[in-house]
Design a protein around this motif. Structure first.
Motif, mmCIF file in Angstrom:
data_model
loop_
_atom_site.group_PDB
_atom_site.id
_atom_site.type_symbol
_atom_site.label_atom_id
_atom_site.label_comp_id
_atom_site.label_asym_id
_atom_site.label_seq_id
_atom_site.Cartn_x
_atom_site.Cartn_y
_atom_site.Cartn_z
ATOM 1 N N ALA A 262 -1.997 -35.382 -13.592
ATOM 2 C CA ALA A 262 -1.593 -36.326 -14.632
ATOM 3 C C ALA A 262 -0.445 -35.725 -15.425
ATOM 4 N N GLY A 263 0.341 -36.602 -16.036
ATOM 5 C CA GLY A 263 1.452 -36.089 -16.823
ATOM 6 C C GLY A 263 1.963 -37.121 -17.803
ATOM 7 N N MET A 264 2.634 -36.593 -18.848
ATOM 8 C CA MET A 264 3.224 -37.482 -19.852
ATOM 9 C C MET A 264 4.532 -36.855 -20.324
ATOM 10 N N MET A 265 5.545 -37.686 -20.499
ATOM 11 C CA MET A 265 6.780 -37.205 -21.102
ATOM 12 C C MET A 265 7.122 -38.136 -22.244
ATOM 13 N N THR A 266 7.353 -37.549 -23.408
ATOM 14 C CA THR A 266 7.760 -38.380 -24.538
ATOM 15 C C THR A 266 9.210 -38.042 -24.876
ATOM 16 N N TRP A 267 9.820 -38.944 -25.611
ATOM 17 C CA TRP A 267 11.213 -38.757 -26.026
ATOM 18 C C TRP A 267 11.249 -38.823 -27.540
ATOM 19 N N ASP A 268 11.682 -37.721 -28.133
ATOM 20 C CA ASP A 268 11.671 -37.629 -29.589
ATOM 21 C C ASP A 268 13.096 -37.446 -30.095
ATOM 22 N N GLU A 269 13.754 -38.577 -30.329
ATOM 23 C CA GLU A 269 15.112 -38.556 -30.884
ATOM 24 C C GLU A 269 16.023 -37.533 -30.192
ATOM 25 N N GLY A 270 16.178 -37.679 -28.910
ATOM 26 C CA GLY A 270 17.136 -36.818 -28.212
ATOM 27 C C GLY A 270 16.502 -35.651 -27.485
ATOM 28 N N ARG A 271 15.205 -35.479 -27.618
ATOM 29 C CA ARG A 271 14.553 -34.354 -26.943
ATOM 30 C C ARG A 271 13.374 -34.857 -26.118
ATOM 31 N N PHE A 272 13.320 -34.412 -24.864
ATOM 32 C CA PHE A 272 12.170 -34.758 -24.017
ATOM 33 C C PHE A 272 11.084 -33.700 -24.156
ATOM 34 N N LEU A 273 9.837 -34.150 -24.163
ATOM 35 C CA LEU A 273 8.700 -33.218 -24.208
ATOM 36 C C LEU A 273 7.780 -33.555 -23.044
ATOM 37 N N LEU A 274 7.356 -32.536 -22.311
ATOM 38 C CA LEU A 274 6.593 -32.792 -21.083
ATOM 39 C C LEU A 274 5.312 -31.993 -21.036
ATOM 40 N N ARG A 275 4.261 -32.652 -20.594
ATOM 41 C CA ARG A 275 3.042 -31.940 -20.194
ATOM 42 C C ARG A 275 2.573 -32.578 -18.892
ATOM 43 N N LYS A 276 2.470 -31.788 -17.840
ATOM 44 C CA LYS A 276 1.917 -32.304 -16.586
ATOM 45 C C LYS A 276 1.202 -31.173 -15.875
ATOM 46 N N SER A 277 0.145 -31.531 -15.185
ATOM 47 C CA SER A 277 -0.623 -30.502 -14.502
ATOM 48 C C SER A 277 -1.585 -31.166 -13.527
ATOM 49 N N ASN A 278 -2.192 -30.368 -12.659
ATOM 50 C CA ASN A 278 -3.210 -30.918 -11.763
ATOM 51 C C ASN A 278 -4.503 -31.148 -12.541
#
Ligand SMILES: O=P(O)(O)OC[C@H]1O[C@H](OP(=O)(O)OP(=O)(O)O)[C@H](O)[C@@H]1O
Ligand SMILES: NC(=O)CC[C@H](N)C(=O)O
Ligand SMILES: [Mg+2]
Length: 505
Positions: free
Chosen positions: A32-48
């Motif tokens: 599973a994974g999620m990427m958010t966008w915070d005013e010009g910056r991407f943040l990612l968490r993904k893993s098995n």
């Protein structure tokens, strides 16, 4: 059949993306994974792992922003490495993140083109990284002031280059949220809206159940070949981008993949499964009028809806003779045969009094590798059944899937090159009844008469895109048979290139 999600809201999206992924967990349990966008910056968490195992509070608090995409993965290409979980990200042009459900059938050729002509490197063996790079390359041709028309032009060229099944959601840094669906609409994708005092919010998902749970009003399905762009001012733009389109969704979504409380391409999945049960009962009346069935027993979970309706139309009692361990997931989408086999026994247990001395008709939604029915029939006999009959709400699965369901090898399918009698003998049943393909199609079309065509390739070997040749199937088999996956499972990268939200222990 992964689950994809996109959300543009007026407040932090992290929790809503998490919740919407959990209701799509049945579409992928490996990662599973999620990427958010915070005013010009991407943040990612993904893993098995499952959604609940991948996101901890320390990840959630750092996944800031009002815009996000998410994914639950059931791999159909590449490896099970964490680096191939999604979302994927590329920094040029603009900064783009993408989630994908489906399978590209010309991925190898695209990798070469991307390297030799587009000067782009693909670092994993995932077709989703390929799709993202094709999209990125095509967007890069559009120049600085990217508007809706430019995005649609880029998607148009993605359709020209990519083959197979794909539904995708993407964030373009500084621009907004984009979704697109392949020209046949093989994989599902819906979008909806929620009005708030601060303006509208939009959600895009594989299944409508995600919108329901989050309180979004469904707008509609994305049409085949159509793209959707929501800019940062919340204006919604749509356009048909593929030159030739034809709605022919994967019929297996209705049989097994989707949740019954979802509505896909205007057909309520629950209603289609009820009709599958009714039509199966009609077939029994037709072909076996003097049957001696005492009781109908479903194989939880997915077959319940069809089995109940079948019992009703056969006019015999419906009994829940197998109890399901609620903590075991779906066995069919587990990665290896050993794990799948073990899980059936851990998952289901028989209640003897429902079997003892009776002629039981066990009903499942489908028989694919035969893992479930083999075990279950044995369990029914051990529980004292006199005769064990078996019915499948879908026809015999005889051909590999190439559009996003991990059934890549014909030889691994129990009905491959076998007659119904041979399968019946092999699974140890006293009688086996399969749904007819025309009845299955009718079960869906009767719920939404606008649906007249489907991809039924796993049943009839006719691949809707018309470009699948034996060479491709042979290569797929070599790369993705259970044996091949077993051999490569030790090679999963321990050192990856993906951007994780830093672990803070
Ligand atoms: O012939 P097989 O290879 O065993 O595949 C078919 C079985 O797998 C699926 O169940 P699963 O446990 O995945 O999910 P469910 O709980 O939703 O029925 C499906 O519902 C059948 O029971
Ligand atoms: N089932 C899917 O949709 C898989 C998506 C992609 N092909 C992957 O393997 O990650
Ligand atoms: Mg099942």
């Amino acid at each position: 059949m992964c689950g994809i999600l996109g959300l543009m809201a007026n407040s932090m999206v992290n929790q809503a993306v998490y919740d919407a992924l959990t209701v799509q967990q049945h579409r992928g349990q490996d990662a599973a994974g999620m990427m958010t966008w915070d005013e010009g910056r991407f943040l990612l968490r993904k893993s098995n792992g499952l959604v609940r195992d991948v996101f901890h509070t320390r990840h959630m608090t750092r996944l800031k922003g009002h815009l996000g995409i998410g994914h639950v993965r059931y791999p159909t290409a590449g490896s099970a490495s964490e680096a191939e979980s999604q979302p994927f990200y590329v920094n040029s042009p603009y900064g783009i993140a993408l989630v994908h459900n489906g399978n590209l059938t010309n991925s190898d050729q695209l990798v070469e083109e991307l390297f030799n002509a587009d000067l782009r490197h693909i670092n994993t063996s995932s077709d989703s990284e390929v799709l993202l790079n094709v999209f990125a390359h095509e967007l890069g041709k559009q120049g600085h002031h990217l508007g809706a028309e430019d995005i649609f032009d880029a998607v148009r060229r993605v359709h020209r280059r990519c083959r197979g099944g794909y539904a995708a959601v993407s964030i373009i840094n500084g621009k907004g949220l984009v979704a697109f669906r392949d020209p046949y609409g093989i994989r599902p994708v819906v979008f909806g809206k929620r009005d708030t005092a601060e303006g509208p919010e939009y959600m895009i998902a594989s299944e409508s159940v995600a919108l329901d749970v989050a309180g979004f009003e469904m707008i509609r399905d994305l049409a085949p070949g159509e793209a959707l762009y929501i800019d940062l001012d919340r204006n919604l733009h749509t356009q048909r981008c593929a030159e030739q389109t034809r709605l022919a969704p994967c019929i297996f979504e209705y049989v097994y993949l989707s949740r019954p409380d979802s509505i896909l391409d205007g057909a309520n999945v629950y209603a289609t499964r009820m009709r599958m049960g009714q039509k199966l009962a009609e077939k029994v009346h037709r072909d076996w009028p003097d049957n001696d069935i005492d009781v109908v027993i479903p194989i939880p979970d997915t077959s319940r809806t069809a089995a109940l309706e079948m019992a009703l139309h056969l006019d015999v009692p419906y009994r829940e003779g197998f109890m399901k361990n609620r903590y075991i997931g779906r066995t069919f989408i587990m990665p290896g045969q050993t794990q799948r086999k073990k899980s059936v026994r851990q998952k289901l247990n028989a209640i003897d009094i429902e079997f003892n001395g009776k002629n039981v008709l066990l009903v499942d939604d489908s028989i694919v590798r035969g893992t479930t029915c083999n075990e279950i029939i044995q369990m029914a006999r051990e529980a004292g059944a006199k005769n064990v009959y078996f019915a499948s709400a879908a026809p015999a699965v005889r051909y590999p899937n190439v559009y996003g369901i991990d059934m890549p090898v014909a030889m691994e399918l129990i009905a491959y090159d076998r007659s119904v009698d041979e399968v019946c003998q092999l699974i140890g049943a006293d009688r086996l009844i399969y749904q007819d393909l025309d009845d299955l199609k009718a079960a869906v079309s009767e719920v939404n008469p606008a649906l007249t065509e489907f991809d039924c390739s796993v049943f009839d070997g006719r691949y809707i895109t018309g470009d699948i040749d034996p060479d491709y199937l042979a290569r797929l088999e070599l790369a993705r048979s259970d044996d091949a996956k077993q051999q490569s499972s030790g090679e999963h990268a321990l050192v990856d290139l993906h951007n994780d939200v830093e672990e803070v222990e």
